[in-house]
Design a protein around this motif. Structure first.
Motif, PDB file in Angstrom:
ATOM      1  N   GLY A  33       0.778  -1.226   0.000  1.00 26.82           N
ATOM      2  CA  GLY A  33       0.000   0.000   0.000  1.00 26.82           C
ATOM      3  C   GLY A  33       0.811   1.278   0.000  1.00 26.82           C
ATOM      4  N   ASP A  34       2.094   1.208   0.285  1.00 26.73           N
ATOM      5  CA  ASP A  34       2.937   2.398   0.292  1.00 26.73           C
ATOM      6  C   ASP A  34       3.196   2.883  -1.128  1.00 26.73           C
ATOM      7  OD1 ASP A  34       3.068   2.335   3.012  1.00 26.73           O
ATOM      8  OD2 ASP A  34       5.074   1.455   3.118  1.00 26.73           O
ATOM      9  N   ALA A  35       3.295   4.189  -1.277  1.00 30.19           N
ATOM     10  CA  ALA A  35       3.600   4.763  -2.587  1.00 30.19           C
ATOM     11  C   ALA A  35       5.038   4.456  -2.973  1.00 30.19           C
ATOM     12  CB  ALA A  35       3.378   6.274  -2.561  1.00 30.19           C
ATOM     13  N   VAL A  36       5.253   4.205  -4.253  1.00 28.21           N
ATOM     14  CA  VAL A  36       6.620   4.023  -4.758  1.00 28.21           C
ATOM     15  C   VAL A  36       7.267   5.394  -4.851  1.00 28.21           C
ATOM     16  CG1 VAL A  36       8.037   3.252  -6.688  1.00 28.21           C
ATOM     17  CG2 VAL A  36       5.997   1.957  -6.029  1.00 28.21           C
ATOM     18  N   ALA A  37       8.390   5.563  -4.171  1.00 28.57           N
ATOM     19  CA  ALA A  37       9.051   6.868  -4.108  1.00 28.57           C
ATOM     20  C   ALA A  37      10.551   6.694  -4.284  1.00 28.57           C
ATOM     21  CB  ALA A  37       8.746   7.555  -2.774  1.00 28.57           C
ATOM     22  N   PHE A  38      11.227   7.800  -4.618  1.00 30.55           N
ATOM     23  CA  PHE A  38      12.677   7.786  -4.743  1.00 30.55           C
ATOM     24  C   PHE A  38      13.195   9.208  -4.569  1.00 30.55           C
ATOM     25  CE2 PHE A  38      10.773   7.860  -8.995  1.00 30.55           C
ATOM     26  CZ  PHE A  38      11.311   9.019  -9.536  1.00 30.55           C
ATOM     27  N   TYR A  39      14.494   9.339  -4.559  1.00 29.26           N
ATOM     28  CA  TYR A  39      15.134  10.640  -4.362  1.00 29.26           C
ATOM     29  C   TYR A  39      15.969  11.014  -5.582  1.00 29.26           C
ATOM     30  CZ  TYR A  39      13.887  10.185   0.559  1.00 29.26           C
ATOM     31  OH  TYR A  39      13.192  10.049   1.721  1.00 29.26           O
ATOM     32  N   ILE A  40      15.942  12.292  -5.923  1.00 25.77           N
ATOM     33  CA  ILE A  40      16.870  12.852  -6.901  1.00 25.77           C
ATOM     34  C   ILE A  40      17.907  13.629  -6.101  1.00 25.77           C
ATOM     35  CG2 ILE A  40      17.152  14.448  -8.824  1.00 25.77           C
ATOM     36  CD1 ILE A  40      14.291  13.782  -9.653  1.00 25.77           C
ATOM     37  N   VAL A  41      19.133  13.115  -6.110  1.00 24.83           N
ATOM     38  CA  VAL A  41      20.194  13.647  -5.255  1.00 24.83           C
ATOM     39  C   VAL A  41      21.148  14.501  -6.076  1.00 24.83           C
ATOM     40  CG1 VAL A  41      22.086  13.039  -3.719  1.00 24.83           C
ATOM     41  CG2 VAL A  41      19.989  11.660  -3.726  1.00 24.83           C
ATOM     42  N   ARG A  42      21.429  15.686  -5.573  1.00 26.59           N
ATOM     43  CA  ARG A  42      22.350  16.606  -6.239  1.00 26.59           C
ATOM     44  C   ARG A  42      23.789  16.298  -5.823  1.00 26.59           C
ATOM     45  NH1 ARG A  42      20.308  20.650  -4.373  1.00 26.59           N
ATOM     46  NH2 ARG A  42      18.872  21.258  -6.072  1.00 26.59           N
ATOM     47  N   HIS A  43      24.709  16.268  -6.772  1.00 26.14           N
ATOM     48  CA  HIS A  43      26.127  16.024  -6.487  1.00 26.14           C
ATOM     49  C   HIS A  43      26.688  17.164  -5.643  1.00 26.14           C
ATOM     50  CE1 HIS A  43      30.322  14.976  -7.018  1.00 26.14           C
ATOM     51  NE2 HIS A  43      29.972  13.880  -7.675  1.00 26.14           N
TER      52      HIS A  43
END
Length: 263
Positions: A33-43
């Motif tokens: 039930g959790d939303a699929v999520a991710f991070y966009i990480v800045r160098h």
């Protein structure tokens, strides 16, 4: 960036500023039930470079749920999935991530990473299927051994011509006893099937039949369904952690309570 990502995903997503870059929450849902999520990480030293990462909990969650990536077959499948989606796995930090890229490359890479995050949960589904299969095979073998020479046991066959709509996992037929249909309750649907067959035998066909749903675990169904099943079925034993007693309960229903042997 948000407009480009939204265009790539063809739907709503939530882009939130976080210290490392952006947190992206999609409308896709995992099985829990959790939303699929991710991070966009800045160098840190190259502001125009980014990479995509998970939260570092994906692999840990799957392993805790029973997925064994160390086996040869699973390891090869995992590596193929990583390679096919251009994702790397940092074993020290338990982090899934892409290579560094420019902002222009992010939308396509985000779609690819999302595909990876959805596909990797297939490992969990395979594990659940394997566990359910193991439960059924183990329980069936124990019942067959216990009934050997005492009763006829039919597997995956209808109870009778009048009760052919719902097929139990086993039907135990002992001389002088009412037949006992056994359902391996590894899901709510299978428990509902058991209830339906018992009600059909009692009120529609009026054919003598006792129905048992052998639950793999107590929490495989919710409280309301467990109450309904307990009130309608001949027995609702729980298998895991108390296997011998659960099989004893089925034996008593099939053969009667005259047996005093401890198995």
């Amino acid at each position: 960036m948000k407009e480009a990502l939204c265009a790539a995903f063809c739907g709503d997503l939530k882009l939130t500023d976080v210290p490392v870059g952006y947190a992206v929450t999609t409308t896709f849902r995992r099985d829990d039930g959790d939303a699929v999520a991710f991070y966009i990480v800045r160098h840190l030293s190259a502001p125009n470079q980014f990479r995509i990462e998970d939260d570092g909990a994906t692999i840990s969650f799957l392993e805790a749920s029973g997925v064994e990536f160390a086996t040869e077959t699973r390891s090869e499948a995992f590596e193929a999935l990583l390679t096919g989606h251009q994702v790397e796995f940092d074993e020290d930090e338990m982090l899934l991530h892409t290579d560094w890229m420019t902002e222009a490359d992010l939308p396509r890479a985000a779609m690819r990473f999302l595909s990876f995050m959805l596909r990797i949960n297939d490992f969990l589904l395979l594990t659940k299927d394997k566990v359910a299969s193991t439960f059924k095979e183990d329980a069936a073998q124990r019942i067959l051994e216990r009934m050997n020479g005492k009763a006829l046991v039919e597997q995956d066959k209808p109870v009778s011509d009048h009760l052919s709509d719902t097929v139990p996992d086993m039907v135990i037929r002992a001389t002088g006893r009412v037949p006992v249909a056994v359902f391996f309750g590894s899901s709510a649907q299978r428990v509902n099937d058991a209830i339906f067959l018992q009600m059909q035998a009692l009120y529609e066909v009026r054919e003598p039949l006792q129905v048992i749903s052998l639950l793999e675990r107590e929490n495989v169904i919710n409280h309301d369904l467990r109450r309904r099943a307990a009130n309608r079925l001949a027995a609702l034993p729980i298998y895991r952690g108390d296997e011998i007693t659960a099989i004893n309960r089925i034996e008593r229903e099939a053969l009667g309570s005259m047996l005093g042997t401890v198995h």
